[in-house]
Design a protein around this motif. Structure first.
Motif, PDB file in Angstrom:
ATOM      1  N   LEU A  84       0.838  -1.203   0.000  1.00  0.00           N
ATOM      2  CA  LEU A  84       0.000   0.000   0.000  1.00  0.00           C
ATOM      3  C   LEU A  84       0.874   1.253   0.000  1.00  0.00           C
ATOM      4  O   LEU A  84       0.453   2.313  -0.463  1.00  0.00           O
ATOM      5  N   GLY A  85       2.109   1.100   0.492  1.00  0.00           N
ATOM      6  CA  GLY A  85       3.033   2.228   0.514  1.00  0.00           C
ATOM      7  C   GLY A  85       3.441   2.685  -0.872  1.00  0.00           C
ATOM      8  O   GLY A  85       4.014   3.774  -1.029  1.00  0.00           O
ATOM      9  N   MET A  86       3.159   1.871  -1.905  1.00  0.00           N
ATOM     10  CA  MET A  86       3.450   2.278  -3.279  1.00  0.00           C
ATOM     11  C   MET A  86       2.452   3.309  -3.791  1.00  0.00           C
ATOM     12  O   MET A  86       2.696   3.959  -4.807  1.00  0.00           O
ATOM     13  N   ILE A  87       1.312   3.420  -3.116  1.00  0.00           N
ATOM     14  CA  ILE A  87       0.223   4.271  -3.605  1.00  0.00           C
ATOM     15  C   ILE A  87       0.252   5.592  -2.851  1.00  0.00           C
ATOM     16  O   ILE A  87       0.259   5.621  -1.622  1.00  0.00           O
ATOM     17  N   THR A  88       0.251   6.694  -3.607  1.00  0.00           N
ATOM     18  CA  THR A  88       0.309   8.020  -3.000  1.00  0.00           C
ATOM     19  C   THR A  88      -0.992   8.782  -3.264  1.00  0.00           C
ATOM     20  O   THR A  88      -1.809   8.380  -4.100  1.00  0.00           O
ATOM     21  N   SER A  89      -1.138   9.895  -2.601  1.00  0.00           N
ATOM     22  CA  SER A  89      -2.350  10.713  -2.761  1.00  0.00           C
ATOM     23  C   SER A  89      -2.421  11.367  -4.130  1.00  0.00           C
ATOM     24  O   SER A  89      -3.470  11.882  -4.522  1.00  0.00           O
ATOM     25  N   ALA A  90      -1.314  11.351  -4.879  1.00  0.00           N
ATOM     26  CA  ALA A  90      -1.317  11.920  -6.233  1.00  0.00           C
ATOM     27  C   ALA A  90      -1.802  10.919  -7.276  1.00  0.00           C
ATOM     28  O   ALA A  90      -2.025  11.276  -8.432  1.00  0.00           O
ATOM     29  N   ASP A  91      -1.978   9.657  -6.862  1.00  0.00           N
ATOM     30  CA  ASP A  91      -2.347   8.596  -7.798  1.00  0.00           C
ATOM     31  C   ASP A  91      -3.860   8.456  -7.935  1.00  0.00           C
ATOM     32  O   ASP A  91      -4.640   9.062  -7.188  1.00  0.00           O
ATOM     33  N   VAL A  92      -4.255   7.651  -8.917  1.00  0.00           N
ATOM     34  CA  VAL A  92      -5.637   7.199  -9.070  1.00  0.00           C
ATOM     35  C   VAL A  92      -5.608   5.678  -9.046  1.00  0.00           C
ATOM     36  O   VAL A  92      -4.726   5.065  -9.671  1.00  0.00           O
ATOM     37  N   VAL A  93      -6.528   5.080  -8.329  1.00  0.00           N
ATOM     38  CA  VAL A  93      -6.610   3.619  -8.277  1.00  0.00           C
ATOM     39  C   VAL A  93      -7.706   3.145  -9.223  1.00  0.00           C
ATOM     40  O   VAL A  93      -8.835   3.652  -9.192  1.00  0.00           O
ATOM     41  N   LEU A  94      -7.371   2.181 -10.068  1.00  0.00           N
ATOM     42  CA  LEU A  94      -8.346   1.513 -10.914  1.00  0.00           C
ATOM     43  C   LEU A  94      -8.452   0.074 -10.428  1.00  0.00           C
ATOM     44  O   LEU A  94      -7.518  -0.727 -10.578  1.00  0.00           O
ATOM     45  N   ALA A  95      -9.563  -0.249  -9.808  1.00  0.00           N
ATOM     46  CA  ALA A  95      -9.781  -1.584  -9.241  1.00  0.00           C
ATOM     47  C   ALA A  95     -10.737  -2.365 -10.139  1.00  0.00           C
ATOM     48  O   ALA A  95     -11.760  -1.842 -10.579  1.00  0.00           O
ATOM     49  N   ILE A  96     -10.398  -3.640 -10.391  1.00  0.00           N
ATOM     50  CA  ILE A  96     -11.185  -4.477 -11.297  1.00  0.00           C
ATOM     51  C   ILE A  96     -11.692  -5.704 -10.562  1.00  0.00           C
ATOM     52  O   ILE A  96     -10.916  -6.456  -9.960  1.00  0.00           O
ATOM     53  N   SER A  97     -12.988  -5.911 -10.607  1.00  0.00           N
ATOM     54  CA  SER A  97     -13.609  -7.113 -10.044  1.00  0.00           C
ATOM     55  C   SER A  97     -14.971  -7.278 -10.694  1.00  0.00           C
ATOM     56  O   SER A  97     -15.824  -6.393 -10.558  1.00  0.00           O
ATOM     57  N   ASN A  98     -15.172  -8.367 -11.403  1.00  0.00           N
ATOM     58  CA  ASN A  98     -16.435  -8.560 -12.098  1.00  0.00           C
ATOM     59  C   ASN A  98     -17.606  -8.574 -11.116  1.00  0.00           C
ATOM     60  O   ASN A  98     -18.631  -7.927 -11.331  1.00  0.00           O
ATOM     61  N   SER A  99     -17.443  -9.275 -10.001  1.00  0.00           N
ATOM     62  CA  SER A  99     -18.508  -9.333  -8.991  1.00  0.00           C
ATOM     63  C   SER A  99     -18.509  -8.108  -8.099  1.00  0.00           C
ATOM     64  O   SER A  99     -19.528  -7.776  -7.479  1.00  0.00           O
ATOM     65  N   VAL A 125     -21.456  -5.148 -11.229  1.00  0.00           N
ATOM     66  CA  VAL A 125     -22.490  -5.016 -10.193  1.00  0.00           C
ATOM     67  C   VAL A 125     -22.370  -3.640  -9.540  1.00  0.00           C
ATOM     68  O   VAL A 125     -21.470  -3.409  -8.712  1.00  0.00           O
ATOM     69  N   ALA A 126     -23.266  -2.757  -9.904  1.00  0.00           N
ATOM     70  CA  ALA A 126     -23.195  -1.379  -9.385  1.00  0.00           C
ATOM     71  C   ALA A 126     -23.327  -1.325  -7.871  1.00  0.00           C
ATOM     72  O   ALA A 126     -22.699  -0.497  -7.204  1.00  0.00           O
ATOM     73  N   GLY A 127     -24.151  -2.206  -7.305  1.00  0.00           N
ATOM     74  CA  GLY A 127     -24.391  -2.181  -5.862  1.00  0.00           C
ATOM     75  C   GLY A 127     -23.421  -3.004  -5.056  1.00  0.00           C
ATOM     76  O   GLY A 127     -23.630  -3.210  -3.848  1.00  0.00           O
ATOM     77  N   SER A 128     -22.356  -3.471  -5.674  1.00  0.00           N
ATOM     78  CA  SER A 128     -21.362  -4.283  -4.967  1.00  0.00           C
ATOM     79  C   SER A 128     -20.518  -3.410  -4.044  1.00  0.00           C
ATOM     80  O   SER A 128     -20.595  -2.176  -4.072  1.00  0.00           O
ATOM     81  N   SER A 129     -19.699  -4.062  -3.221  1.00  0.00           N
ATOM     82  CA  SER A 129     -18.817  -3.323  -2.310  1.00  0.00           C
ATOM     83  C   SER A 129     -17.909  -2.370  -3.090  1.00  0.00           C
ATOM     84  O   SER A 129     -17.715  -1.222  -2.683  1.00  0.00           O
ATOM     85  N   LEU A 130     -17.371  -2.845  -4.208  1.00  0.00           N
ATOM     86  CA  LEU A 130     -16.518  -1.985  -5.031  1.00  0.00           C
ATOM     87  C   LEU A 130     -17.338  -0.876  -5.675  1.00  0.00           C
ATOM     88  O   LEU A 130     -16.953   0.300  -5.648  1.00  0.00           O
ATOM     89  N   GLY A 131     -18.482  -1.236  -6.249  1.00  0.00           N
ATOM     90  CA  GLY A 131     -19.317  -0.264  -6.941  1.00  0.00           C
ATOM     91  C   GLY A 131     -19.762   0.879  -6.048  1.00  0.00           C
ATOM     92  O   GLY A 131     -19.800   2.034  -6.472  1.00  0.00           O
ATOM     93  N   ARG A 132     -20.101   0.549  -4.803  1.00  0.00           N
ATOM     94  CA  ARG A 132     -20.604   1.582  -3.877  1.00  0.00           C
ATOM     95  C   ARG A 132     -19.511   2.559  -3.455  1.00  0.00           C
ATOM     96  O   ARG A 132     -19.786   3.724  -3.203  1.00  0.00           O
ATOM     97  N   GLU A 133     -18.278   2.096  -3.373  1.00  0.00           N
ATOM     98  CA  GLU A 133     -17.194   2.934  -2.838  1.00  0.00           C
ATOM     99  C   GLU A 133     -16.490   3.781  -3.896  1.00  0.00           C
ATOM    100  O   GLU A 133     -15.803   4.738  -3.557  1.00  0.00           O
ATOM    101  N   CYS A 134     -16.671   3.435  -5.158  1.00  0.00           N
ATOM    102  CA  CYS A 134     -15.913   4.119  -6.215  1.00  0.00           C
ATOM    103  C   CYS A 134     -16.393   5.548  -6.446  1.00  0.00           C
ATOM    104  O   CYS A 134     -17.574   5.857  -6.296  1.00  0.00           O
ATOM    105  N   ASP A 135     -15.462   6.400  -6.856  1.00  0.00           N
ATOM    106  CA  ASP A 135     -15.822   7.746  -7.302  1.00  0.00           C
ATOM    107  C   ASP A 135     -16.483   7.675  -8.677  1.00  0.00           C
ATOM    108  O   ASP A 135     -17.400   8.443  -8.970  1.00  0.00           O
ATOM    109  N   VAL A 136     -15.994   6.779  -9.511  1.00  0.00           N
ATOM    110  CA  VAL A 136     -16.576   6.550 -10.834  1.00  0.00           C
ATOM    111  C   VAL A 136     -16.573   5.045 -11.078  1.00  0.00           C
ATOM    112  O   VAL A 136     -15.581   4.368 -10.796  1.00  0.00           O
TER     113      VAL A 136
END
Length: 320
Positions: A84-99, A125-136
């Motif tokens: 997690l230390g590789m990720i900084t506040s200047a980055d954007v995270v793109l997370a992929i999970s079909n479910s 799945v828009a209502g999934s844990s990932l879907g609910r937390e994403c900015d987009v």
């Protein structure tokens, strides 16, 4: 059995092709929101996923990085153990999970929310844990997998890969990314060779075989042999390339050759090429005219030759 295998292959490919059509038709303005999120990143795009989604994430990261968008794959399990230390506040995270429910993503999602790191998700799945937390969220159509059993990621991974390509190309076009930029990230292999410029392969400086028009052919032959290119350029008093002597010119003037000067033997106004031209163009010119060398001239008008490129130089890097 052969017919059965062909039927299966065609069914799978058609199912995935149909899914891509559905994906394209279903895109909304959210895709533009995703592009803006990525464009506003001052750091890198951190791409993550587990299992088959992780494999697709690695490919998307590689495509983005090679087309002008700094990107890096971070394994979600390793992220929970220090990465997690590789990720900084200047980055954007793109997370992929079909479910949208891959448990391995949980810590990474929480980390992005805790430190206000923009989060873009690809899920079905828009209502999934990932879907609910994403900015987009970029939603994939909920379609059956091409395997027929619904358990093997096939159609879903194909759509995810296509979505990643769409993001990369949209970013590339927005940034006016050129073949020259692309070559900077692909210096090796066939791609690098195809995008090589004449200036990358040409011989320059003292390597150039150049003589004056009044040079006796005995001295011209010495210069041809000494430089080893099989040709010599004739440079006049003002520095212009007045002509060139090749093996063909020598054969045409064999009778009394040593009594002649370079001006008597040369082919005037030789074909030349600019240093910024693709080396592939130089190959085409040489093959079309059945010659083996081209002098390189400044298109802006500098009279003195800048270099010499040979067909051998192009063949050496895989062109031709």
């Amino acid at each position: 059995m052969s017919d059965t295998f062909l039927d299966t292959a065609r069914r799978v490919i058609r199912a995935e092709a149909d899914a891509l059509g559905t994906l394209a038709e279903g895109l909304t303005d959210t895709f533009g929101d995703a592009i803006n999120l990525l464009l506003n990143a001052k750091g890198r795009v951190i791409i993550t996923g587990i299992g088959k989604s992780g494999h697709i994430a690695r490919k998307i990261a590689a495509t983005l990085a090679s087309t002008g968008t700094p990107a890096q794959f971070v394994h979600p399990a390793e992220a929970s153990h220090g990465d997690l230390g590789m990720i900084t506040s200047a980055d954007v995270v793109l997370a992929i999970s079909n479910s949208g429910e891959a448990p391995e993503l949980a810590n990474l999602i929480v980390y992005s929310r805790r430190f206000d790191i923009p989060l873009l998700g690809i899920t079905s799945v828009a209502g999934s844990s990932l879907g609910r937390e994403c900015d987009v969220v970029l939603l994939l159509p909920r379609l059956g997998e091409a395997c027929g059993t619904g358990v093997v990621p096939t159609t879903s991974t194909t759509m995810t890969l296509a979505m990643g390509d769409a993001l990369a190309v949209a970013l590339m076009e927005h940034r006016a990314f050129t073949p020259e930029n692309f070559r900077a990230f692909h210096p090796g292999g066939k791609l690098g060779a195809q995008l090589s410029r004449v200036s990358d392969l040409m011989h320059t400086g003292d390597q150039l075989p150049l003589i004056a028009p009044s040079t006796p052919m005995s001295d011209a032959l010495i210069e041809i042999s000494r430089k080893g290119f099989g040709v010599v350029g004739i440079k006049d008093a003002s520095g212009h390339l007045a002509g060139i002597i090749t093996d063909g010119d020598l054969r045409r003037h064999m009778d009394g050759l040593l009594s002649l000067t370079a001006a008597d033997v040369m082919t005037a106004s030789p074909v030349t090429i600019a240093p910024g031209a693709l080396a592939q163009k130089a190959v085409a010119m040489m093959q079309d005219r059945e010659i083996t060398s081209l002098f390189v001239m400044d298109p802006a008008g500098q009279p003195t030759p800048l270099g010499l490129i040979r067909i051998h130089d192009c063949l050496r890097v895989g062109l031709g």
